[in-house]
Motif scaffolding. Structure first.
Motif, mmCIF file in Angstrom:
data_model
loop_
_atom_site.group_PDB
_atom_site.id
_atom_site.type_symbol
_atom_site.label_atom_id
_atom_site.label_comp_id
_atom_site.label_asym_id
_atom_site.label_seq_id
_atom_site.Cartn_x
_atom_site.Cartn_y
_atom_site.Cartn_z
ATOM 1 N N VAL A 156 0.939 -1.166 -0.066
ATOM 2 C CA VAL A 156 -0.118 0.015 0.085
ATOM 3 C C VAL A 156 0.870 1.196 0.033
ATOM 4 C CG1 VAL A 156 -1.661 1.395 1.152
ATOM 5 C CG2 VAL A 156 -2.223 -1.171 1.264
ATOM 6 N N ARG A 157 1.968 1.259 0.988
ATOM 7 C CA ARG A 157 2.996 2.242 0.899
ATOM 8 C C ARG A 157 3.702 2.748 -0.567
ATOM 9 N NH1 ARG A 157 6.707 1.423 5.943
ATOM 10 N NH2 ARG A 157 7.603 3.446 5.051
ATOM 11 N N LEU A 158 3.931 1.738 -1.346
ATOM 12 C CA LEU A 158 4.526 1.821 -2.496
ATOM 13 C C LEU A 158 3.352 2.603 -3.482
ATOM 14 C CD1 LEU A 158 6.609 -1.422 -2.950
ATOM 15 C CD2 LEU A 158 7.290 1.049 -2.672
ATOM 16 N N VAL A 159 2.412 1.945 -3.509
ATOM 17 C CA VAL A 159 1.227 2.445 -4.340
ATOM 18 C C VAL A 159 0.836 3.900 -4.155
ATOM 19 C CG1 VAL A 159 -1.290 2.179 -5.023
ATOM 20 C CG2 VAL A 159 0.160 0.360 -4.723
ATOM 21 N N LEU A 160 0.531 4.099 -2.869
ATOM 22 C CA LEU A 160 0.401 5.606 -2.459
ATOM 23 C C LEU A 160 1.454 6.475 -2.862
ATOM 24 C CD1 LEU A 160 -0.876 5.050 1.401
ATOM 25 C CD2 LEU A 160 -2.435 5.805 -0.817
ATOM 26 N N GLY A 161 2.791 5.962 -2.583
ATOM 27 C CA GLY A 161 3.852 6.736 -2.970
ATOM 28 C C GLY A 161 3.929 7.015 -4.204
ATOM 29 N N GLU A 162 3.844 5.905 -5.167
ATOM 30 C CA GLU A 162 3.861 5.986 -6.700
ATOM 31 C C GLU A 162 2.870 7.117 -7.185
ATOM 32 O OE1 GLU A 162 5.699 4.861 -10.416
ATOM 33 O OE2 GLU A 162 6.520 4.539 -8.332
ATOM 34 N N LYS A 163 1.815 6.881 -6.631
ATOM 35 C CA LYS A 163 0.528 7.972 -7.005
ATOM 36 C C LYS A 163 0.536 9.519 -6.491
ATOM 37 C CE LYS A 163 -2.767 4.282 -8.198
ATOM 38 N NZ LYS A 163 -3.232 4.646 -9.454
ATOM 39 N N GLY A 164 1.534 9.528 -5.404
ATOM 40 C CA GLY A 164 1.670 10.805 -4.851
ATOM 41 C C GLY A 164 0.449 11.235 -3.814
ATOM 42 N N VAL A 165 -0.067 10.130 -3.408
ATOM 43 C CA VAL A 165 -1.215 10.628 -2.157
ATOM 44 C C VAL A 165 -0.719 10.705 -0.852
ATOM 45 C CG1 VAL A 165 -3.107 9.539 -1.244
ATOM 46 C CG2 VAL A 165 -2.751 8.753 -3.498
ATOM 47 N N PRO A 166 -0.786 11.776 -0.346
ATOM 48 C CA PRO A 166 -0.310 12.299 1.246
ATOM 49 C C PRO A 166 -0.911 11.305 2.002
ATOM 50 C CG PRO A 166 -1.041 14.184 -0.313
ATOM 51 C CD PRO A 166 -1.590 13.062 -1.087
ATOM 52 N N HIS A 167 -0.135 10.970 2.940
ATOM 53 C CA HIS A 167 -0.781 10.073 4.174
ATOM 54 C C HIS A 167 0.223 9.934 5.227
ATOM 55 C CE1 HIS A 167 2.101 7.471 1.578
ATOM 56 N NE2 HIS A 167 2.289 6.731 2.758
ATOM 57 N N GLU A 168 -0.173 9.573 6.370
ATOM 58 C CA GLU A 168 0.436 9.663 7.507
ATOM 59 C C GLU A 168 0.602 7.836 7.924
ATOM 60 O OE1 GLU A 168 0.110 10.862 12.356
ATOM 61 O OE2 GLU A 168 -1.682 11.251 10.903
ATOM 62 N N LEU A 169 1.865 7.622 8.391
ATOM 63 C CA LEU A 169 2.024 6.315 8.876
ATOM 64 C C LEU A 169 1.753 6.186 10.272
ATOM 65 C CD1 LEU A 169 5.335 5.326 7.021
ATOM 66 C CD2 LEU A 169 2.933 4.741 6.319
ATOM 67 N N VAL A 170 0.940 5.252 10.817
ATOM 68 C CA VAL A 170 0.617 4.943 12.294
ATOM 69 C C VAL A 170 1.140 3.779 12.515
ATOM 70 C CG1 VAL A 170 -1.065 4.794 13.938
ATOM 71 C CG2 VAL A 170 -1.387 6.279 12.167
ATOM 72 N N ARG A 171 2.227 3.645 13.208
ATOM 73 C CA ARG A 171 2.753 2.164 13.870
ATOM 74 C C ARG A 171 1.731 1.456 14.437
ATOM 75 N NH1 ARG A 171 8.443 1.099 14.501
ATOM 76 N NH2 ARG A 171 8.483 3.064 12.954
ATOM 77 N N GLU A 172 1.570 0.281 14.124
ATOM 78 C CA GLU A 172 0.733 -0.618 14.904
ATOM 79 C C GLU A 172 1.178 -1.996 14.531
ATOM 80 O OE1 GLU A 172 -2.404 -1.869 16.795
ATOM 81 O OE2 GLU A 172 -2.658 0.072 16.227
ATOM 82 N N TYR A 173 1.293 -2.734 15.853
ATOM 83 C CA TYR A 173 1.887 -4.153 15.893
ATOM 84 C C TYR A 173 0.400 -4.906 16.082
ATOM 85 C CZ TYR A 173 6.499 -1.857 16.454
ATOM 86 O OH TYR A 173 7.393 -1.134 16.520
#
Length: 223
Positions: A16-33
């Motif tokens: 998902v991160r790669l897709v969001l990054g490739e498409k330039g979609v701003p997002h915030e990462l939330v660490r979840e275990y």
């Protein structure tokens, strides 16, 4: 801003991160275990699995990497990842599922359990037989990728697609865990070097899982 619940070695979250990054979609990462089984997280993801994408402004909660990626594909025009006619799109989805499900079950999941969870969470000794089996399976998957790349420019066909990002996400975690042997897999190695060189890959290569360092070659494009 969109929030993506994941952890550094979540292979599906990386997709998902790669897709969001490739498409330039701003997002915030939330660490979840996910192994912590937090009640608040289970309310969002009853299966207790990452990734989860949350849109606080609209109240949307999406679970599952493929579901999230297809949602992003449908709502973002930049860089189409499911291109071509129905047959071509079906092939891209088939390969995305192959890496999300089969590669993950054969390779990524056992390696994460033996090399990450047992070290950081349960403090148990790794099962060396299971590790060898996973690395042997990885070699078989690389053989299949070599076959695909012998006949196509990209894994899913003539253009970069969701199949490539699905595969790269899984391989990046296995590579972090030091379990890939590229010898005899020049086609796949060259393809992965191209994927690693994309700007969307840089945040992944610079991130570390606490208490677990990757091999020295991990963040190098020329490896």
């Amino acid at each position: 801003m969109l929030q993506l619940f994941q952890f550094p070695l979540c292979a599906h979250g990386r997709k998902v991160r790669l897709v969001l990054g490739e498409k330039g979609v701003p997002h915030e990462l939330v660490r979840e275990y996910p192994w912590e089984r937090r009640d608040e997280f289970l309310d969002m993801s009853p299966a207790g699995e990452t990734p989860v994408l949350v849109d606080p402004a609209r109240g949307h909660v999406l679970t599952g990497a493929q579901v999230i990626c297809e949602f992003v594909e449908e709502t973002t025009e930049k860089m189409g990842m499911l291109q071509g006619g129905p047959v071509q799109r079906a092939e891209i989805r088939r390969l995305a599922d192959w890496f999300d499900r089969k590669f993950f079950a054969d390779v990524t999941a056992p390696l994460l359990e033996e090399r990450m969870l047992k070290r950081l969470v349960t403090r148990a000794s790794p099962d060396t037989v299971r590790l060898r089996d996973a690395m042997r399976a990885a070699n078989g998957h690389l053989d299949y990728m070599d076959y695909l790349l012998d006949h196509r420019r990209w894994l899913g066909g003539p253009s970069l697609s969701l199949a490539d990002f699905s595969a790269a996400a899984q391989l990046s975690v296995v590579d972090y865990l030091g379990a890939l042997d590229w010898r005899g897999h020049e086609q796949s190695k060259n393809w992965y070097a191209v994927m690693k060189s994309r700007p969307c890959f840089r945040p992944l290569l610079g991130e570390r899982m606490e208490g677990l360092a990757p091999p020295a070659h991990y963040d190098k494009v020329d490896f």
